[in-house]
Motif scaffolding. Structure first.
Motif, PDB file in Angstrom:
ATOM      1  N   PRO A   1       0.844  -1.198   0.000  1.00  0.00           N
ATOM      2  CA  PRO A   1       0.000   0.000   0.000  1.00  0.00           C
ATOM      3  C   PRO A   1       0.879   1.247   0.000  1.00  0.00           C
ATOM      4  O   PRO A   1       2.099   1.155   0.133  1.00  0.00           O
ATOM      5  CB  PRO A   1      -0.739  -0.124   1.329  1.00  0.00           C
TER       6      PRO A   1
ATOM      7  N   LEU B   1       4.142   1.788   2.780  1.00  0.00           N
ATOM      8  CA  LEU B   1       4.277   0.374   3.160  1.00  0.00           C
ATOM      9  C   LEU B   1       4.917   0.237   4.528  1.00  0.00           C
ATOM     10  O   LEU B   1       5.657   1.102   4.980  1.00  0.00           O
ATOM     11  CB  LEU B   1       5.078  -0.397   2.107  1.00  0.00           C
TER      12      LEU B   1
ATOM     13  N   ALA C   1       2.590 -14.878   9.259  1.00  0.00           N
ATOM     14  CA  ALA C   1       1.351 -14.626  10.001  1.00  0.00           C
ATOM     15  C   ALA C   1       0.806 -15.942  10.534  1.00  0.00           C
ATOM     16  O   ALA C   1       0.864 -16.972   9.856  1.00  0.00           O
ATOM     17  CB  ALA C   1       0.314 -13.963   9.089  1.00  0.00           C
TER      18      ALA C   1
ATOM     19  N   ALA D   1       1.461 -11.507  13.648  1.00  0.00           N
ATOM     20  CA  ALA D   1       2.316 -11.472  12.469  1.00  0.00           C
ATOM     21  C   ALA D   1       3.639 -10.852  12.856  1.00  0.00           C
ATOM     22  O   ALA D   1       3.717 -10.020  13.767  1.00  0.00           O
ATOM     23  CB  ALA D   1       1.662 -10.671  11.346  1.00  0.00           C
TER      24      ALA D   1
ATOM     25  N   LEU E   1     -10.209  -5.995   9.880  1.00  0.00           N
ATOM     26  CA  LEU E   1      -9.037  -6.307  10.697  1.00  0.00           C
ATOM     27  C   LEU E   1      -8.608  -5.082  11.493  1.00  0.00           C
ATOM     28  O   LEU E   1      -8.312  -4.031  10.917  1.00  0.00           O
ATOM     29  CB  LEU E   1      -7.883  -6.753   9.784  1.00  0.00           C
TER      30      LEU E   1
ATOM     31  N   TYR F   1      -5.698  -3.890  13.822  1.00  0.00           N
ATOM     32  CA  TYR F   1      -4.360  -4.372  14.152  1.00  0.00           C
ATOM     33  C   TYR F   1      -3.543  -3.313  14.880  1.00  0.00           C
ATOM     34  O   TYR F   1      -3.806  -2.113  14.773  1.00  0.00           O
ATOM     35  CB  TYR F   1      -3.625  -4.866  12.894  1.00  0.00           C
TER      36      TYR F   1
ATOM     37  N   GLN G   1       2.796   0.545  13.644  1.00  0.00           N
ATOM     38  CA  GLN G   1       1.565   0.963  12.987  1.00  0.00           C
ATOM     39  C   GLN G   1       0.325   0.358  13.651  1.00  0.00           C
ATOM     40  O   GLN G   1       0.368  -0.769  14.136  1.00  0.00           O
ATOM     41  CB  GLN G   1       1.662   0.509  11.527  1.00  0.00           C
TER      42      GLN G   1
ATOM     43  N   HIS H   1      -9.977  -7.161   5.249  1.00  0.00           N
ATOM     44  CA  HIS H   1      -9.124  -8.351   5.138  1.00  0.00           C
ATOM     45  C   HIS H   1      -9.963  -9.411   4.436  1.00  0.00           C
ATOM     46  O   HIS H   1     -10.804 -10.065   5.045  1.00  0.00           O
ATOM     47  CB  HIS H   1      -8.694  -8.834   6.532  1.00  0.00           C
TER      48      HIS H   1
ATOM     49  N   ARG I   1      -7.772  -0.155   0.904  1.00  0.00           N
ATOM     50  CA  ARG I   1      -7.868   0.854   1.968  1.00  0.00           C
ATOM     51  C   ARG I   1      -8.664   2.070   1.548  1.00  0.00           C
ATOM     52  O   ARG I   1      -9.300   2.726   2.356  1.00  0.00           O
ATOM     53  CB  ARG I   1      -6.460   1.319   2.368  1.00  0.00           C
TER      54      ARG I   1
ATOM     55  N   PHE J   1      -1.371  -9.825   0.112  1.00  0.00           N
ATOM     56  CA  PHE J   1      -0.345 -10.821   0.404  1.00  0.00           C
ATOM     57  C   PHE J   1      -0.650 -12.110  -0.344  1.00  0.00           C
ATOM     58  O   PHE J   1      -1.809 -12.540  -0.387  1.00  0.00           O
ATOM     59  CB  PHE J   1      -0.331 -11.183   1.896  1.00  0.00           C
TER      60      PHE J   1
ATOM     61  N   PHE K   1       0.225 -15.846   0.336  1.00  0.00           N
ATOM     62  CA  PHE K   1       0.736 -16.664   1.436  1.00  0.00           C
ATOM     63  C   PHE K   1       0.957 -18.103   0.986  1.00  0.00           C
ATOM     64  O   PHE K   1       0.210 -18.621   0.144  1.00  0.00           O
ATOM     65  CB  PHE K   1      -0.271 -16.706   2.586  1.00  0.00           C
TER      66      PHE K   1
HETATM   67  O1  DAO Z   1       2.596  -3.877   5.310  1.00  0.00           O
HETATM   68  O2  DAO Z   1       2.085  -2.046   4.409  1.00  0.00           O
HETATM   69  C1  DAO Z   1       1.762  -3.014   5.069  1.00  0.00           C
HETATM   70  C2  DAO Z   1       0.343  -3.159   5.543  1.00  0.00           C
HETATM   71  C3  DAO Z   1       0.138  -4.317   6.429  1.00  0.00           C
HETATM   72  C4  DAO Z   1      -0.494  -4.008   7.740  1.00  0.00           C
HETATM   73  C5  DAO Z   1      -1.009  -5.208   8.471  1.00  0.00           C
HETATM   74  C6  DAO Z   1      -0.336  -5.534   9.736  1.00  0.00           C
HETATM   75  C7  DAO Z   1      -0.440  -6.921  10.279  1.00  0.00           C
HETATM   76  C8  DAO Z   1      -1.629  -7.374  10.943  1.00  0.00           C
HETATM   77  C9  DAO Z   1      -1.797  -8.732  11.385  1.00  0.00           C
HETATM   78  C10 DAO Z   1      -2.309  -9.826  10.651  1.00  0.00           C
HETATM   79  C11 DAO Z   1      -2.538 -10.308   9.400  1.00  0.00           C
HETATM   80  C12 DAO Z   1      -1.964 -10.341   8.107  1.00  0.00           C
END
Ligand code: DAO
Length: 177
Positions: free
Chosen positions: A32, A35, A43, A57, A88, A90, A98, A104, A121, A135, A137
């Motif tokens: 994004p 980043l 994760a 994660a 989500l 987080y 962050q 999600h 987003r 992602f 995975f």
């Molecule tokens: O990396 O730029 C980025 C955005 C990712 C943010 C997400 C953070 C992780 C949250 C936990 C679980 C799942 C994937």
């Protein structure tokens, strides 16, 4: 979706969050704006006793004044009416990491080998995604099985991000124990 409208992006049918539990290695990522997680991203998803999906994660990040570290992140998923679409929430183990509240979506998975995640987003005025991330995975730290590449490529096209991914390296930088 051929028209790239976020509302038309297909997600995994009858997503089973219980089968999704456990460890997933990020093998590719579309970043994004601004980043955060760079590489060595792993994760682990879990269903709590009350049925809530959570995840922890880890990943290499660079924060503040070019300080490189491994971020420990935690997420809680809110269910929606679509079993593959979650919200989500987080946050990081440390205050300078962050925090956020993102979509999600599980676009596709076979639960045993590969998964395609997607989060938009910010929607553009025309319903396409202005700022999103995704992602790819794998259950296997070495990467995707050749058998799964075709599915994953098709799903990258579905989320209109084909060609936008970079490879996520696993160098052992964030390995614990
Ligand atoms: O990396 O730029 C980025 C955005 C990712 C943010 C997400 C953070 C992780 C949250 C936990 C679980 C799942 C994937």
């Amino acid at each position: 979706a051929q028209d790239c409208l976020v509302s038309n992006i297909p997600v995994k049918q009858d997503f089973d969050k219980y089968k999704f539990q456990g460890t997933w290695y990020a093998v590719a990522k579309k970043d994004p704006v601004g980043l955060f997680l760079l590489d060595n991203i792993v994760a682990t998803y879990k269903i709590e006793e009350d049925g809530t999906m959570t995840a922890s994660a880890i990943g290499r990040v660079i924060i503040l004044n070019n300080w490189e570290m491994c971020a420990n992140m935690f997420g809680t998923f809110e269910d929606t009416e679509d079993p593959a679409k979650f919200k989500l929430k987080y946050y990081g183990a440390a205050a300078y990491l962050q925090t956020g509240y993102d979509d999600h979506w599980v676009i596709d998975t076979d639960y045993e080998n590969y998964a395609v995640h997607y989060a938009c987003r910010e929607l553009d005025y025309d319903g396409t995604c202005l700022d999103g991330y995704s992602f790819i995975f794998s259950r296997h730290p070495e990467g995707l099985r050749p058998d799964d590449q075709k599915n994953v490529t098709a799903r990258k096209q579905d989320v209109c991000l084909l060609g936008k991914y970079r490879r996520v390296e696993h160098t052992g930088f964030c390995n614990t124990a």
